[in-house]
Design a protein around this motif. Structure first.
Motif, PDB file in Angstrom:
ATOM      1  N   GLY A  98       0.793  -1.211   0.000  1.00  0.00           N
ATOM      2  CA  GLY A  98       0.000   0.000   0.000  1.00  0.00           C
ATOM      3  C   GLY A  98       0.830   1.267   0.000  1.00  0.00           C
ATOM      4  N   THR A  99       0.139   2.366  -0.326  1.00  0.00           N
ATOM      5  CA  THR A  99       0.730   3.695  -0.283  1.00  0.00           C
ATOM      6  C   THR A  99      -0.030   4.530   0.742  1.00  0.00           C
ATOM      7  OG1 THR A  99       1.369   3.596  -2.612  1.00  0.00           O
ATOM      8  CG2 THR A  99       1.232   5.788  -1.602  1.00  0.00           C
ATOM      9  N   VAL A 100       0.696   5.229   1.587  1.00  0.00           N
ATOM     10  CA  VAL A 100       0.079   6.083   2.601  1.00  0.00           C
ATOM     11  C   VAL A 100      -0.475   7.331   1.929  1.00  0.00           C
ATOM     12  CG1 VAL A 100       0.498   7.444   4.687  1.00  0.00           C
ATOM     13  CG2 VAL A 100       1.608   5.214   4.397  1.00  0.00           C
ATOM     14  N   THR A 101      -1.728   7.679   2.223  1.00  0.00           N
ATOM     15  CA  THR A 101      -2.345   8.858   1.601  1.00  0.00           C
ATOM     16  C   THR A 101      -2.787   9.901   2.616  1.00  0.00           C
ATOM     17  OG1 THR A 101      -4.599   7.949   1.617  1.00  0.00           O
ATOM     18  CG2 THR A 101      -3.200   7.420  -0.288  1.00  0.00           C
ATOM     19  N   LEU A 102      -2.796   9.567   3.901  1.00  0.00           N
ATOM     20  CA  LEU A 102      -3.276  10.505   4.914  1.00  0.00           C
ATOM     21  C   LEU A 102      -2.193  10.794   5.939  1.00  0.00           C
ATOM     22  CD1 LEU A 102      -6.829   9.033   5.676  1.00  0.00           C
ATOM     23  CD2 LEU A 102      -6.294  11.046   4.284  1.00  0.00           C
ATOM     24  N   PRO A 103      -2.148  12.017   6.461  1.00  0.00           N
ATOM     25  CA  PRO A 103      -1.219  12.303   7.561  1.00  0.00           C
ATOM     26  C   PRO A 103      -1.705  11.656   8.845  1.00  0.00           C
ATOM     27  CG  PRO A 103      -2.621  14.199   7.135  1.00  0.00           C
ATOM     28  CD  PRO A 103      -2.925  13.192   6.051  1.00  0.00           C
ATOM     29  N   GLY A 104      -0.794  11.503   9.784  1.00  0.00           N
ATOM     30  CA  GLY A 104      -1.145  10.943  11.086  1.00  0.00           C
ATOM     31  C   GLY A 104      -0.614   9.549  11.312  1.00  0.00           C
ATOM     32  N   LEU A 105      -0.135   8.894  10.260  1.00  0.00           N
ATOM     33  CA  LEU A 105       0.472   7.572  10.409  1.00  0.00           C
ATOM     34  C   LEU A 105       1.974   7.730  10.665  1.00  0.00           C
ATOM     35  CD1 LEU A 105      -1.368   5.613   7.569  1.00  0.00           C
ATOM     36  CD2 LEU A 105      -2.010   5.875   9.967  1.00  0.00           C
ATOM     37  N   LYS A 106       2.653   6.603  10.812  1.00  0.00           N
ATOM     38  CA  LYS A 106       4.080   6.657  11.124  1.00  0.00           C
ATOM     39  C   LYS A 106       4.923   6.943   9.882  1.00  0.00           C
ATOM     40  CE  LYS A 106       3.648   3.467  15.029  1.00  0.00           C
ATOM     41  NZ  LYS A 106       4.067   2.164  15.596  1.00  0.00           N
ATOM     42  N   LEU A 183      -5.922   0.757  15.827  1.00  0.00           N
ATOM     43  CA  LEU A 183      -6.932   1.686  16.327  1.00  0.00           C
ATOM     44  C   LEU A 183      -6.317   3.049  16.622  1.00  0.00           C
ATOM     45  CD1 LEU A 183      -8.886  -0.716  18.722  1.00  0.00           C
ATOM     46  CD2 LEU A 183      -9.711   0.212  16.556  1.00  0.00           C
ATOM     47  N   THR A 184      -5.142   3.050  17.239  1.00  0.00           N
ATOM     48  CA  THR A 184      -4.465   4.315  17.522  1.00  0.00           C
ATOM     49  C   THR A 184      -4.089   5.030  16.233  1.00  0.00           C
ATOM     50  OG1 THR A 184      -3.600   3.548  19.644  1.00  0.00           O
ATOM     51  CG2 THR A 184      -2.425   5.361  18.596  1.00  0.00           C
ATOM     52  N   LEU A 185      -3.595   4.283  15.260  1.00  0.00           N
ATOM     53  CA  LEU A 185      -3.212   4.896  13.991  1.00  0.00           C
ATOM     54  C   LEU A 185      -4.414   5.528  13.298  1.00  0.00           C
ATOM     55  CD1 LEU A 185      -0.723   2.259  12.563  1.00  0.00           C
ATOM     56  CD2 LEU A 185      -0.172   4.549  13.389  1.00  0.00           C
ATOM     57  N   GLU A 186      -5.553   4.841  13.336  1.00  0.00           N
ATOM     58  CA  GLU A 186      -6.741   5.405  12.695  1.00  0.00           C
ATOM     59  C   GLU A 186      -7.170   6.694  13.397  1.00  0.00           C
ATOM     60  OE1 GLU A 186     -11.254   4.324  11.201  1.00  0.00           O
ATOM     61  OE2 GLU A 186     -10.062   2.781  12.204  1.00  0.00           O
ATOM     62  N   LEU A 187      -7.183   6.682  14.722  1.00  0.00           N
ATOM     63  CA  LEU A 187      -7.514   7.911  15.448  1.00  0.00           C
ATOM     64  C   LEU A 187      -6.519   9.025  15.123  1.00  0.00           C
ATOM     65  CD1 LEU A 187      -8.459   6.382  18.912  1.00  0.00           C
ATOM     66  CD2 LEU A 187      -9.979   7.744  17.473  1.00  0.00           C
ATOM     67  N   ASN A 188      -5.251   8.666  14.957  1.00  0.00           N
ATOM     68  CA  ASN A 188      -4.237   9.663  14.607  1.00  0.00           C
ATOM     69  C   ASN A 188      -4.528  10.348  13.284  1.00  0.00           C
ATOM     70  OD1 ASN A 188      -2.261  10.008  16.605  1.00  0.00           O
ATOM     71  ND2 ASN A 188      -1.330   8.050  16.135  1.00  0.00           N
ATOM     72  N   THR A 189      -5.046   9.574  12.312  1.00  0.00           N
ATOM     73  CA  THR A 189      -5.334  10.190  11.009  1.00  0.00           C
ATOM     74  C   THR A 189      -6.443  11.227  11.136  1.00  0.00           C
ATOM     75  OG1 THR A 189      -6.963   8.496  10.325  1.00  0.00           O
ATOM     76  CG2 THR A 189      -4.640   8.085   9.803  1.00  0.00           C
ATOM     77  N   HIS A 190      -7.414  10.970  12.005  1.00  0.00           N
ATOM     78  CA  HIS A 190      -8.477  11.955  12.236  1.00  0.00           C
ATOM     79  C   HIS A 190      -7.929  13.175  12.979  1.00  0.00           C
ATOM     80  CE1 HIS A 190     -11.815   9.410  10.849  1.00  0.00           C
ATOM     81  NE2 HIS A 190     -11.173   8.408  11.431  1.00  0.00           N
ATOM     82  N   ALA A 191      -7.091  12.934  13.983  1.00  0.00           N
ATOM     83  CA  ALA A 191      -6.499  14.040  14.740  1.00  0.00           C
ATOM     84  C   ALA A 191      -5.613  14.900  13.847  1.00  0.00           C
ATOM     85  CB  ALA A 191      -5.710  13.498  15.929  1.00  0.00           C
ATOM     86  N   ALA A 192      -4.860  14.251  12.961  1.00  0.00           N
ATOM     87  CA  ALA A 192      -3.965  14.987  12.064  1.00  0.00           C
ATOM     88  C   ALA A 192      -4.742  15.859  11.090  1.00  0.00           C
ATOM     89  CB  ALA A 192      -3.072  14.010  11.298  1.00  0.00           C
ATOM     90  N   ALA A 193      -5.991  15.489  10.821  1.00  0.00           N
ATOM     91  CA  ALA A 193      -6.845  16.299   9.942  1.00  0.00           C
ATOM     92  C   ALA A 193      -7.491  17.461  10.689  1.00  0.00           C
ATOM     93  CB  ALA A 193      -7.924  15.428   9.319  1.00  0.00           C
ATOM     94  N   GLY A 194      -7.181  17.584  11.975  1.00  0.00           N
ATOM     95  CA  GLY A 194      -7.692  18.693  12.759  1.00  0.00           C
ATOM     96  C   GLY A 194      -9.033  18.454  13.409  1.00  0.00           C
TER      97      GLY A 194
END
Length: 363
Positions: A98-106, A183-194
């Protein structure tokens, strides 16, 4: 996390990729792909991993042991190109990675979804063969794009294939660590989107029902599985200000009873929570007993409806919301709604609709 020591351990996709990369480098230098290689897992454990020689590079078949891992049996392939001079090792994702498309992941957006620990393992394995030379390693996973549909990747914004994961190099059966990490990574992507508000559902059916009930279409829903307590804790830690928790009574009644892990082996209390509120509003003892003796939540829901006790769901929604809010000591207020699988709202806490209105504005 606890796991069953009688079950067979496996190896992570990160270990597979590191072994495949080391074998590919050896083939590049010596002309022969070895039948097995040794790599060091984080923590120093030495793993001896069988390798296959293929026209597309050296590969390792992912063996998840006795863990029900979606990636079990996939072939993890590596191709290595040397730079000739001293330099960095760079990474590319081939087919099925896969390719990462959203901020908030590692990993930054646009990069192949090869996590930091696997990258370090691959680098260490390659350095043992090529020394300080610069190199490019391409990891491919035939069938990875289809397999990824059965993982968290679509929810994490990782497109086109699986992620190369692993923090220990070992897959331990029944270990919840990888679930919590996702689960933490998914929450991070939402947090990174503000985002400062989040909606939580238990699974796919629950998410679809919630979206239908509240006409929510944006990317603002996290599925918690059985781990509602963990998701609420992480959401509060990451700075979310409010959350909307929706679910079928079969799950949400457990939370009303104080169970924040809803696995059937961990806790229940569904009927106890329902019967308590039925008794408080004056339901006859015979009816309370009938509810208590129900074999399924669906049957209890039918009895509630047949006896004009639908107001119980609103009361239980308030109780559920308070339990969840109290978990963070009030730092992240939670609203709750009981919803059936068809998306009908049975009962909701006082400010659930107002919070849903805000969630509807998220794209």
């Amino acid at each position: 996390m606890a796991y069953n020591k009688n079950l067979r351990e496996g190896i992570s996709t990160g270990s597979c990729a590191a072994a495949a990369a080391k074998a590919a480098a050896m083939k590049l230098l010596n002309g022969v792909c070895p039948q097995s290689v040794e790599i060091a897992a984080p923590g120093g454990r030495i793993l001896t991993i069988p390798v296959q020689d293929t026209p597309r590079g050296c590969g390792v078949v992912k063996d998840a042991g006795d863990d029900p891992d979606a990636t079990d049996g996939l072939l993890i392939l590596a191709e290595v190109e040397l730079g000739g001079e001293a330099g960095e090792i760079t990474f590319a994702g081939g087919e099925g990675v896969g390719t990462v498309t959203l901020p908030g992941l590692k990993i930054r957006p646009g990069e192949p979804a090869i996590n930091p620990v696997p990258r370090a393992m691959i680098t260490e394995a390659l350095r043992s063969v090529i020394g300080a030379q610069a190199a490019k390693v391409t990891i491919s996973v035939p069938g990875g794009e289809e397999t990824a549909k059965r993982t968290f990747n679509p929810r994490l914004g990782v497109t086109g294939g699986i992620s190369i994961l692993g923090t220990t190099g070992i897959v331990r059966p029944m270990n919840e660590e990888s679930i919590f990490e996702s689960l933490t990574l998914e929450l991070n992507t939402h947090a990174a989107a503000g985002q400062k508000i989040i909606a939580v559902a238990f699974g796919n059916t629950g998410e679809q029902a919630m979206r239908k009930a509240y006409e929510i279409s944006g990317r603002c829903v996290v599925q918690c599985g059985n781990y509602i307590g963990y998701v609420l804790d992480e959401a509060a830690r990451l700075g979310f200000k409010r959350a909307l928790l929706c679910g079928h009574p079969g799950k949400l009644l457990k939370v009303a009873a104080g169970s924040f892990n809803t696995h059937n082996r961990t806790g229940d209390g569904r009927l106890e929570a329902l019967c308590t509120q039925a008794a408080i509003v004056g339901a006859p003892a015979a009816l309370v007993r009938e509810l208590y003796e129900c074999m399924t939540t669906e049957n209890a829901m039918r009895i509630v409806a047949d006896n004009g006790l639908d107001r119980l769901w609103t009361t239980l929604a308030q109780i559920t919301a308070k339990r969840c809010t109290d978990r963070s000591f009030g730092e992240m207020p939670v609203e709750a709604a009981y919803i059936d699988n068809d998306g009908k709202i049975l009962g909701e806490s006082e400010n659930a609709e107002a919070l849903a209105e805000e969630l509807r504005k998220i794209n």
